[in-house]
Design a protein around this motif. Structure first.
Motif, PDB file in Angstrom:
ATOM      1  N   LYS A 151       0.739  -1.355   0.115  1.00 10.28           N
ATOM      2  CA  LYS A 151      -0.133  -0.073  -0.199  1.00 10.28           C
ATOM      3  C   LYS A 151       0.765   1.657   0.131  1.00 10.28           C
ATOM      4  O   LYS A 151       0.926   1.989  -0.303  1.00 10.28           O
ATOM      5  CB  LYS A 151      -0.435   0.192   0.725  1.00 10.28           C
ATOM      6  N   ASN A 160       2.361   1.741  -3.549  1.00  9.08           N
ATOM      7  CA  ASN A 160       1.126   2.041  -4.229  1.00  9.08           C
ATOM      8  C   ASN A 160       1.138   3.787  -4.189  1.00  9.08           C
ATOM      9  O   ASN A 160       0.741   4.417  -4.786  1.00  9.08           O
ATOM     10  CB  ASN A 160      -0.802   1.460  -3.970  1.00  9.08           C
ATOM     11  N   ASN A 170       3.539   6.003  -5.803  1.00 10.43           N
ATOM     12  CA  ASN A 170       3.616   5.711  -7.621  1.00 10.43           C
ATOM     13  C   ASN A 170       4.461   4.814  -7.590  1.00 10.43           C
ATOM     14  O   ASN A 170       5.159   5.214  -9.235  1.00 10.43           O
ATOM     15  CB  ASN A 170       3.656   7.478  -7.986  1.00 10.43           C
ATOM     16  N   THR A 230       6.133   1.003  -9.087  1.00  6.56           N
ATOM     17  CA  THR A 230       4.956  -0.010  -9.566  1.00  6.56           C
ATOM     18  C   THR A 230       5.862  -1.043  -9.584  1.00  6.56           C
ATOM     19  O   THR A 230       6.988  -1.514  -9.471  1.00  6.56           O
ATOM     20  CB  THR A 230       5.554   0.459 -11.412  1.00  6.56           C
TER      21      THR A 230
END
Length: 190
Positions: free
Chosen positions: A108, A111, A114, A116
């Motif tokens: 989390k 994420n 940002n 990947t």
């Protein structure tokens, strides 16, 4: 001054990737986190890190060296300027979390930053510890893609996010293998 700012920004990226790990306060955290080096029988440079009365070791590759580290959210910072590669670790008290919980929280945070995930978390064993291995790409403040290899490790007392990364554009396979090689030697000292 520009190099100091760039270095500081790289460290900030490390801290974000380290998922804002917490360390124990100074009453329980060994404030003299110490890293020493020894030459083992096979002529490999072995670094020993003392953290909260535990000692951890890993083998260093040619060209890697310790960088100054004043931030308590990471235990050490190592790098190799030639391959534009670095390695760091963050420690977090286990509390009531499981390794699965820790992995979910970590993903989390990736994420939110940002990042990947390019290699989905795979459950593995890292020198006797349960762990997840994953690969991540994330842009730095110069819009360069940083390529990470990470182990999320469960020890009896801590979760450790152990990461190595490179800022090489389209990193060579030998560079990625070097990241994996150095990470795979991380263990508790015998």
């Amino acid at each position: 001054m520009q190099k100091k700012r760039i270095g500081l920004l790289v460290l900030v990226m490390v801290f974000v990737l380290s998922a804002c790990t917490s360390t124990k306060n100074d009453t329980t955290h060994d404030s003299s986190t110490d890293m020493t080096s020894d030459i083992n029988k096979k002529d490999k440079l072995v670094y020993t890190l003392e953290y909260d009365h535990h000692q951890y070791q890993f083998n260093m590759l040619d060209g890697w060296r310790k960088f100054p580290n004043s931030d308590k959210s990471i235990a050490f910072l190592l790098g190799n300027k030639d391959s534009k590669s670095f390695m760091s670790a963050g420690f977090e008290e286990k509390g009531n979390k499981t390794l699965e919980d820790y992995k979910t929280d970590y993903l989390k945070k990736l994420n939110d930053a940002n990042a990947t995930v390019v290699i989905e978390p795979e459950k593995k064993e890292l020198n006797g510890w349960d762990a997840y291995y994953l690969g991540v790409e994330m842009k730095d403040n110069k819009n360069r893609v940083l390529t990470y290899r990470i182990y999320l490790v469960e020890t009896p007392d801590y979760f450790i996010n152990l990461g190595a990364w490179t800022s090489e554009e389209n990193p060579k396979e030998v560079t990625i293998q070097g990241l994996d090689d150095i990470l795979s030697t991380f263990k508790e000292k015998d």
